[in-house]
Design a protein around this motif. Structure first.
Motif, PDB file in Angstrom:
ATOM      1  N   UNK A 132     -10.531  16.673   9.921  1.00 36.47           N
ATOM      2  CA  UNK A 132     -10.862  15.246   9.925  1.00 36.47           C
ATOM      3  C   UNK A 132     -10.212  14.581  11.131  1.00 36.47           C
ATOM      4  N   UNK A 133     -11.062  14.079  12.028  1.00 36.32           N
ATOM      5  CA  UNK A 133     -10.607  13.408  13.254  1.00 36.32           C
ATOM      6  C   UNK A 133     -11.133  11.981  13.211  1.00 36.32           C
ATOM      7  N   UNK A 134     -10.237  11.018  13.043  1.00 34.66           N
ATOM      8  CA  UNK A 134     -10.688   9.644  12.887  1.00 34.66           C
ATOM      9  C   UNK A 134     -11.547   9.536  11.642  1.00 34.66           C
ATOM     10  N   UNK A 135     -12.772   9.055  11.801  1.00 32.74           N
ATOM     11  CA  UNK A 135     -13.659   8.911  10.649  1.00 32.74           C
ATOM     12  C   UNK A 135     -14.650  10.046  10.494  1.00 32.74           C
ATOM     13  N   UNK A 136     -14.539  11.082  11.304  1.00 39.13           N
ATOM     14  CA  UNK A 136     -15.504  12.193  11.269  1.00 39.13           C
ATOM     15  C   UNK A 136     -14.831  13.459  10.758  1.00 39.13           C
ATOM     16  N   UNK A 137     -15.645  14.304  10.113  1.00 38.83           N
ATOM     17  CA  UNK A 137     -15.150  15.582   9.598  1.00 38.83           C
ATOM     18  C   UNK A 137     -15.971  16.714  10.201  1.00 38.83           C
ATOM     19  N   UNK A 138     -15.294  17.768  10.644  1.00 39.52           N
ATOM     20  CA  UNK A 138     -15.934  18.931  11.237  1.00 39.52           C
ATOM     21  C   UNK A 138     -15.476  20.178  10.483  1.00 39.52           C
ATOM     22  N   UNK A 139     -16.329  21.185  10.424  1.00 47.42           N
ATOM     23  CA  UNK A 139     -15.980  22.446   9.768  1.00 47.42           C
ATOM     24  C   UNK A 139     -15.788  23.507  10.840  1.00 47.42           C
ATOM     25  N   UNK A 140     -14.636  24.199  10.784  1.00 46.17           N
ATOM     26  CA  UNK A 140     -14.333  25.262  11.743  1.00 46.17           C
ATOM     27  C   UNK A 140     -13.963  26.521  10.959  1.00 46.17           C
ATOM     28  N   UNK A 141     -14.004  27.648  11.635  1.00 45.51           N
ATOM     29  CA  UNK A 141     -13.715  28.930  10.994  1.00 45.51           C
ATOM     30  C   UNK A 141     -12.647  29.665  11.784  1.00 45.51           C
ATOM     31  N   UNK A 142     -11.667  30.229  11.085  1.00 41.89           N
ATOM     32  CA  UNK A 142     -10.587  30.932  11.774  1.00 41.89           C
ATOM     33  C   UNK A 142     -11.059  32.272  12.317  1.00 41.89           C
ATOM     34  N   UNK A 143     -10.413  32.745  13.378  1.00 45.10           N
ATOM     35  CA  UNK A 143     -10.793  34.014  13.995  1.00 45.10           C
ATOM     36  C   UNK A 143     -10.077  35.174  13.305  1.00 45.10           C
ATOM     37  N   UNK A 144     -10.126  36.361  13.903  1.00 49.59           N
ATOM     38  CA  UNK A 144      -9.581  37.557  13.257  1.00 49.59           C
ATOM     39  C   UNK A 144      -8.073  37.506  13.078  1.00 49.59           C
ATOM     40  N   UNK A 145      -7.391  36.665  13.800  1.00 46.14           N
ATOM     41  CA  UNK A 145      -5.949  36.517  13.625  1.00 46.14           C
ATOM     42  C   UNK A 145      -5.568  35.319  12.779  1.00 46.14           C
ATOM     43  N   UNK A 146      -6.577  34.647  12.210  1.00 41.54           N
ATOM     44  CA  UNK A 146      -6.302  33.462  11.405  1.00 41.54           C
ATOM     45  C   UNK A 146      -6.173  32.184  12.221  1.00 41.54           C
ATOM     46  N   UNK A 147      -6.487  32.249  13.527  1.00 45.11           N
ATOM     47  CA  UNK A 147      -6.281  31.103  14.404  1.00 45.11           C
ATOM     48  C   UNK A 147      -7.511  30.210  14.495  1.00 45.11           C
ATOM     49  N   UNK A 148      -7.258  28.926  14.656  1.00 44.07           N
ATOM     50  CA  UNK A 148      -8.255  27.947  15.063  1.00 44.07           C
ATOM     51  C   UNK A 148      -7.814  27.413  16.420  1.00 44.07           C
ATOM     52  N   UNK A 149      -8.685  27.503  17.396  1.00 42.43           N
ATOM     53  CA  UNK A 149      -8.469  26.898  18.707  1.00 42.43           C
ATOM     54  C   UNK A 149      -9.832  26.404  19.154  1.00 42.43           C
ATOM     55  N   UNK A 150     -10.109  25.138  18.883  1.00 41.26           N
ATOM     56  CA  UNK A 150     -11.459  24.627  19.111  1.00 41.26           C
ATOM     57  C   UNK A 150     -11.414  23.185  19.578  1.00 41.26           C
ATOM     58  N   UNK A 151     -12.446  22.791  20.287  1.00 41.13           N
ATOM     59  CA  UNK A 151     -12.617  21.413  20.739  1.00 41.13           C
ATOM     60  C   UNK A 151     -13.658  20.743  19.851  1.00 41.13           C
ATOM     61  N   UNK A 152     -13.309  19.579  19.304  1.00 37.97           N
ATOM     62  CA  UNK A 152     -14.231  18.837  18.451  1.00 37.97           C
ATOM     63  C   UNK A 152     -14.399  17.427  18.995  1.00 37.97           C
ATOM     64  N   UNK A 153     -15.551  16.788  18.714  1.00 34.79           N
ATOM     65  CA  UNK A 153     -15.760  15.406  19.163  1.00 34.79           C
ATOM     66  C   UNK A 153     -14.729  14.464  18.545  1.00 34.79           C
ATOM     67  N   UNK A 154     -14.413  13.405  19.297  1.00 32.89           N
ATOM     68  CA  UNK A 154     -13.401  12.459  18.826  1.00 32.89           C
ATOM     69  C   UNK A 154     -13.657  11.096  19.437  1.00 32.89           C
ATOM     70  N   UNK A 155     -13.359  10.053  18.659  1.00 35.61           N
ATOM     71  CA  UNK A 155     -13.423   8.691  19.181  1.00 35.61           C
ATOM     72  C   UNK A 155     -12.036   8.049  19.198  1.00 35.61           C
ATOM     73  N   UNK A 156     -10.991   8.871  19.186  1.00 35.26           N
ATOM     74  CA  UNK A 156      -9.632   8.360  19.138  1.00 35.26           C
ATOM     75  C   UNK A 156      -9.239   7.735  20.477  1.00 35.26           C
ATOM     76  N   UNK A 157      -8.523   6.608  20.460  1.00 37.16           N
ATOM     77  CA  UNK A 157      -8.053   5.985  21.705  1.00 37.16           C
ATOM     78  C   UNK A 157      -6.839   6.736  22.251  1.00 37.16           C
ATOM     79  N   UNK A 158      -6.414   6.445  23.485  1.00 45.71           N
ATOM     80  CA  UNK A 158      -5.235   7.111  24.050  1.00 45.71           C
ATOM     81  C   UNK A 158      -3.994   6.920  23.186  1.00 45.71           C
ATOM     82  N   UNK A 159      -3.136   7.934  23.193  1.00 49.99           N
ATOM     83  CA  UNK A 159      -1.902   7.907  22.407  1.00 49.99           C
ATOM     84  C   UNK A 159      -1.845   9.050  21.418  1.00 49.99           C
ATOM     85  N   UNK A 160      -0.770   9.059  20.614  1.00 51.85           N
ATOM     86  CA  UNK A 160      -0.593  10.097  19.596  1.00 51.85           C
ATOM     87  C   UNK A 160      -1.353   9.729  18.329  1.00 51.85           C
TER      88      UNK A 160
END
Length: 392
Positions: A132-160
Motif C-alpha cells: 500500500x503506497x499512499x491510497x493505492x495498493x499493488x500486489x507483488x510476488x517474492x523471488x526464489x530468495x524471498x526478496x521483493x525488489x520492485x518499482x511501483x507507481x506512487x503519488x507521494x510528495x518529496x520527503x520520508x
C-alpha cells in the motif's frame, strides 16, 4: 507485478550508459544473465530451503515480513523487503530495526545478538504481498530468495513516507521510503565496511569473525563520519543518503541499529544476497556496487552524488569508473584512508595498492575533486575547503 530476480535488477528507462561503470581491470561487467536453467548451487539451495520450510510449517511457523528502507521520485517508489518463516511467537510482527537505517520514530528495544543468528533464516519464495503506497495498493510476488525488489507507481510528495506490506497470512510490516524531489540536489552514496563501520574486511577469517561472531554492540564506528554526513546535508534533511555495501541483507537490521546508535543520518541500505546466484556459486560484490550505482544514476538524474568509500578494497576503482563514464552525475569522491594495520588485514600490504592509488588519480577531473582523509574529521575539513558543505 513481480520483482526483478535476484542479482538481475534492470535499470528503468533512462539515459543509456553503454558498458556502465566498468573501472579498468577490476570493475566487473554487468551482464544481467538470468535466463535459462539455474546454476546447480542455486537449485540445491532451493531444495534445501523448501525442505526446511516444510518442516517449519508443520510446526506452525508462518510468514514474517522484513521490510527495508526504499527510495523514489515523482511517480514511483522502489520497495525492498523479504519474507521469512517465523515461529508463532513472532510471526506477523515488524522486526525492530528492520527498516534499515531509516526509521525515525521510537523503536522497541531489541537485544543485540551475535551475527551468525541473523543468517539462520528460512525464506518464503513465491509469497504474494499487498503493497500500500499512499491510497493505492499493488500486489507483488517474492523471488526464489524471498526478496521483493520492485518499482511501483506512487503519488507521494518529496520527503520520508511509510509503505505498508501485508502477506496473505495477515503479517504486516512498514517500510520507510524517501521520495526525492524533482529539483537539482546533491546526494551521498556511502560504503559501509571500513567507511562508517570498522570491520577490517575482506580477510576471510577476520571478516567471518566480525560478521558472524562478534557481538553487534562491539562494532566500532569510524571517528567523525556521522558528523561528516550530517554536515554534508545541512539545511536539507531530505537530501538522499544511500548506504551501498557488499554486505548481506541478513545483516540489515543490525546495520540499521548500528547507524542509529552512532547518530548517522537516515538512508536506504542497498545490500546483497550471500547465497548462490542464478548463474554462479558466488555473487560479485564489485558488480553489485557497479550495477546499483548505475541504477541510482539512471533513476535519479536530478541528483549529483558525493561518492564516499575507503582505500581498503575496490571503492577507488569503482568510483573512478563512475567518474569516467558519468562525470555529470558525480559531485566529488571522498576516500577514507585506512591505517597501516587495517591495510594489512584488508589486503596484506601496509598501504593502498598501486591500482587503488592510480584509480584515485584517475577519478580527479576538472570540477570533480578527490578528497582523502584518515577519518571523518579530516574529510570534513577537506570538504569545507572545496565548498562541499552547505553554508560552510
Amino acid at each position: 507485478m513481480t520483482p526483478t530476480p535476484r542479482h538481475a535488477q534492470p535499470v528503468p528507462a533512462g539515459p543509456s550508459d553503454g558498458d556502465g561503470l566498468r573501472a579498468g581491470r577490476v570493475a566487473p561487467r554487468f551482464d544481467g544473465a538470468t535466463a535459462g536453467r539455474l546454476h546447480v548451487a542455486a537449485r540445491l539451495e532451493d531444495r534445501v530451503d523448501a525442505a526446511v520450510a516444510r518442516v517449519l510449517r508443520r510446526r506452525g511457523w508462518t510468514v514474517r515480513i522484513v521490510s527495508y528502507a526504499g527510495y523514489g521520485s515523482q511517480g514511483w517508489v522502489r520497495v525492498l523487503a523479504r519474507t521469512l518463516l517465523a515461529s508463532p511467537a513472532v510471526a506477523g510482527q515488524d522486526l525492530p530495526g528492520a527498516g534499515g537505517a531509516a526509521q525515525t520514530g521510537e523503536e522497541r528495544p531489541a537485544a543485540s545478538v551475535r551475527g551468525w543468528r541473523s543468517f539462520l533464516t528460512s525464506p518464503v519464495a513465491g509469497a504474494e504481498l499487498e503493497v500500500r503506497v499512499g491510497g493505492a495498493t499493488h500486489v507483488v510476488t517474492t523471488d526464489r530468495g524471498g526478496y521483493v525488489d520492485t518499482v511501483v507507481p506512487s503519488d507521494l510528495p518529496p520527503g520520508w513516507h511509510e509503505v505498508t506490506l501485508t502477506s496473505a497470512d495477515g503479517a504486516q510490516s512498514v517500510a520507510p521510503v524517501l521520495v526525492v524531489g524533482a529539483g537539482p540536489t546533491v546526494g551521498v552514496v556511502s560504503d559501509i565496511d571500513d567507511t562508517v563501520m570498522v570491520t577490517r574486511l575482506p580477510r576471510p577469517l577476520v571478516a567471518a569473525w566480525n560478521t558472524l561472531v562478534r557481538h553487534e554492540n562491539a562494532r566500532e564506528a569510524v571517528p567523525g563520519m556521522s558528523r561528516l554526513y550530517r554536515e554534508l546535508r545541512l539545511g536539507d534533511a531530505d537530501r538522499p543518503l544511500v548506504y551501498l555495501s557488499t554486505g548481506a541483507w541478513n545483516a540489515a537490521p543490525a546495520i540499521g541499529r548500528f547507524l542509529r546508535r552512532h547518530d548517522y543520518p537516515a538512508g536506504p541500505l542497498l545490500l546483497t544476497d550471500w547465497g548462490p546466484t542464478n548463474t554462479g556459486l558466488f555473487r560479485s560484490g564489485q558488480q553489485h556496487k557497479v550495477s546499483q550505482l548505475r541504477r541510482l544514476f539512471a533513476e535519479l538524474p536530478q541528483v549529483r552524488w558525493l561518492l564516499v568509500g575507503d582505500d581498503g578494497q575496490h571503492d577507488p576503482e569503482i568510483y573512478a569508473g563512475a567518474v569516467a563514464h558519468h562525470p555529470e552525475r558525480v559531485e566529488a569522491v571522498l576516500i577514507r584512508q585506512l591505517t597501516a594495520a587495517e591495510h594489512v588485514l584488508s589486503h596484506g600490504l601496509p598501504t593502498a595498492t598501486p591500482q587503488q592509488e592510480d584509480a584515485e588519480e584517475d577519478a580527479e577531473r576538472p570540477g570533480i575533486a578527490v578528497l582523502q582523509g584518515a577519518d571523518g574529521e579530516e574529510l570534513l575539513a577537506r570538504a569545507r575547503e572545496h565548498a562541499l558543505v552547505p553554508g560552510g
